[in-house]
Design a protein around this motif. Structure first.
Motif: not given
Length: 532
Positions: A185-211
């Motif tokens: 619910a509190g994901l920063p907008s500047d991080v969201r632009r670079y974030m790609r999320v992978s989900q396994e069941g209820r568990q969500m994890m974000y892939l490396p933030l590359l820039m």
């Protein structure tokens, strides 16, 4: 007074004051908003709830990764050619690789070339890995070749002004390597632009933030690509950073992009990047706060200075020579900085020059009448004539010191120092005189204060604001003078110390003459006689 062609309403002064207060209020609110944003990304809260409310890091499981850098003509639509391979890739370590990249025929024919950076599982093609992250960046850019030739001080050759493809020899990469857990619910907008999320069941994890760090890119490092160029060097560097640093660099890159949209040149942008890159994060925040304080002090000083000069009905006690020389000195500094520094310095100096020219019209009581376009100079009263007399006397004594020093310095500069042209020699000599002896031009005002035994004709609030600003500038000048980066020339940095002497002498005169009114001629009166 300043030339005008119409009379203003009586309440115009209050309207101007209200507008100035409104602008100051908007600026303060903007700075508070900026400070709140800084506090926000310096203190990002991690997720304390369950797995269904959090997004964990893919790097927390310590997977075996590989970094691959490919080149291509068009991202996602042309064959990839491997340029750099890092296997295994450790996000917490740093490295630097120097390679030579082969240029396709389209790139050598004034075309483009892109680099696509992949972070994926080791031993697996990035096109087959569902958890890969990639970032595409252009390795070539179009600029006119004359700019790079001037910057590198090469021999001038007749070249076309059409944009030519240039090579970027440095590619700086970074990954947010900190094991941080975000709240959904509190994901920063500047991080969201670079974030790609992978989900396994209820568990969500974000892939490396590359820039790709664009702040390390400099226009002066560009290399022109000709039709005969087959291979060019490329340095690929990597460094892992924390979440705090990642968000900070994202905001800085957005700021630089905004400046480009406002019309700042590549040279101006390079100067700003040099000031930002290599500095400590907290030092940059402190610099931003100090700059905001300086802007507020300068705005208040300028507002009160213009307001006090508009209200002046008598120029008694004001040194005309000081105002004239400050006006000429500011104009010379503006012409000198016009060729040596950035737009960030030119804007306040140019505004100050306009105000000083306006003061010349005011102190000499010059009016331009619209009918006939004639100049009209008002007559001086008795106190103003006495002030002019003291002013002339102080200026005469001062000329015995300043003129020989300036003439000897100009002759020495012409005889022993290398100059670009006679115009450059003239401007640099005059500006050096202003920088070195500029504070001496303020001596007539101090002499007038001493003769009149009063400082009531000066605006104390303006001097106090500028005194505080000067103290701050002294500290900043000491730091920037001993550093290699900065947009000020060394002479302009040293000139920040010249107002200190005036400020402390004014404080001494204020403490001595504050309780004493200005001397006036005694008024004759008759003696009363008692009557029986």
């Amino acid at each position: 007074m300043f030339p005008s062609c119409y009379s203003k309403p009586a309440d115009s002064g209050s309207k101007r004051s209200s507008i100035a207060k409104l602008l100051l209020g908007v600026f303060v609110v903007y700075m508070l908003h900026t400070a709140w944003l800084l506090y926000g990304f310096l203190n990002t809260k991690s997720c304390d709830g369950g797995r269904e409310h959090c997004i964990t890091s893919y790097l927390a499981a310590r997977p075996r990764l590989q970094m691959s850098v490919f080149t291509c003509l068009v991202p996602d639509n042309s064959p990839l050619e491997l340029a750099v391979k890092i296997d295994p890739f450790d996000p917490h370590s740093r490295f630097e690789r120097k390679v030579h990249v082969s240029l396709p025929g389209e790139t050598r024919a004034n075309g483009t070339l892109f680099a696509v950076v992949y972070v994926h599982k080791a031993g697996v093609s990035p096109l087959e890995d569902s958890r890969e992250v990639h970032y595409a960046v252009q390795l070539t850019t179009y600029i006119t070749s004359s700019r790079t030739d001037v910057q590198k001080d090469k021999e001038k050759k007749p070249r076309s002004e059409n944009p030519v493809s240039h090579w970027r020899p440095h590619l700086s990469l970074t990954v947010m390597s900190e094991d941080f857990t975000f709240t959904k619910a509190g994901l920063p907008s500047d991080v969201r632009r670079y974030m790609r999320v992978s989900q396994e069941g209820r568990q969500m994890m974000y892939l490396p933030l590359l820039m790709v760090n664009e702040l390390n890119f400099r226009v002066r490092d560009l290399m022109e690509i000709s039709s005969s160029t087959v291979r060019l060097p490329l340095t690929v560097s990597y460094e892992g950073i924390s979440l705090r640093g990642f968000r900070f660099w994202v905001h800085l890159q957005d700021m630089v992009y905004s400046l480009q949209q406002f019309g700042f040149t590549e040279e101006n942008i390079d100067e700003i990047k040099e000031a930002l890159v290599g500095s400590n994060l907290y030092l940059l925040v402190l610099t931003a706060l100090i700059t905001a304080l300086q802007l507020i002090c300068e705005f208040l000083a300028l507002k009160n200075d213009i307001s006090s000069w508009r209200k002046k009905k008598s120029m008694a006690g004001m040194s005309r020579k000081t105002v004239l020389w400050r006006s000429l000195g500011t104009l010379l500094i503006f012409l000198y900085l016009l060729e040596e520094t950035s737009l960030l310095v030119l804007l306040p100096v140019g505004l100050g020059a306009c105000v000083e020219v306006w003061k010349v019209f005011t102190v000499f009581k010059i009016q331009i009448q619209c009918k006939g376009n004639k100049l009209h100079v008002n007559k001086l009263d008795e106190e103003e004539r006495k002030t002019v007399e003291y002013d002339t006397q102080a200026s005469r004594y001062l000329s015995y010191l300043v003129y020989p020093l300036c003439i000897s310095g100009a002759v020495f500069s012409l005889a022993y120092l290398r100059q670009k042209s006679y115009y450059s020699w003239l401007i640099s000599t005059l500006v050096t005189g202003v920088y070195a002896f500029g504070f001496l031009s303020m001596a007539p005002q101090l002499y007038i204060n001493h003769k009149l035994k009063s400082v009531s004709h000066l605006q104390g609030t303006v001097l106090m604001y500028r005194g505080v600003n000067t103290l701050i500038s002294d500290l900043c000048s000491c730091a920037s003078f001993f550093s290699s980066s900065g947009s000020f020339s060394s002479s302009h940095q040293l000139s920040c110390f010249r107002d200190e002497l005036l400020f402390f002498l004014y404080l001494y005169q204020r403490s001595r003459f504050a309780s004493k009114p200005r001397k006036r001629e005694p008024v004759p009166h008759t003696k009363k006689v008692k009557t029986q």
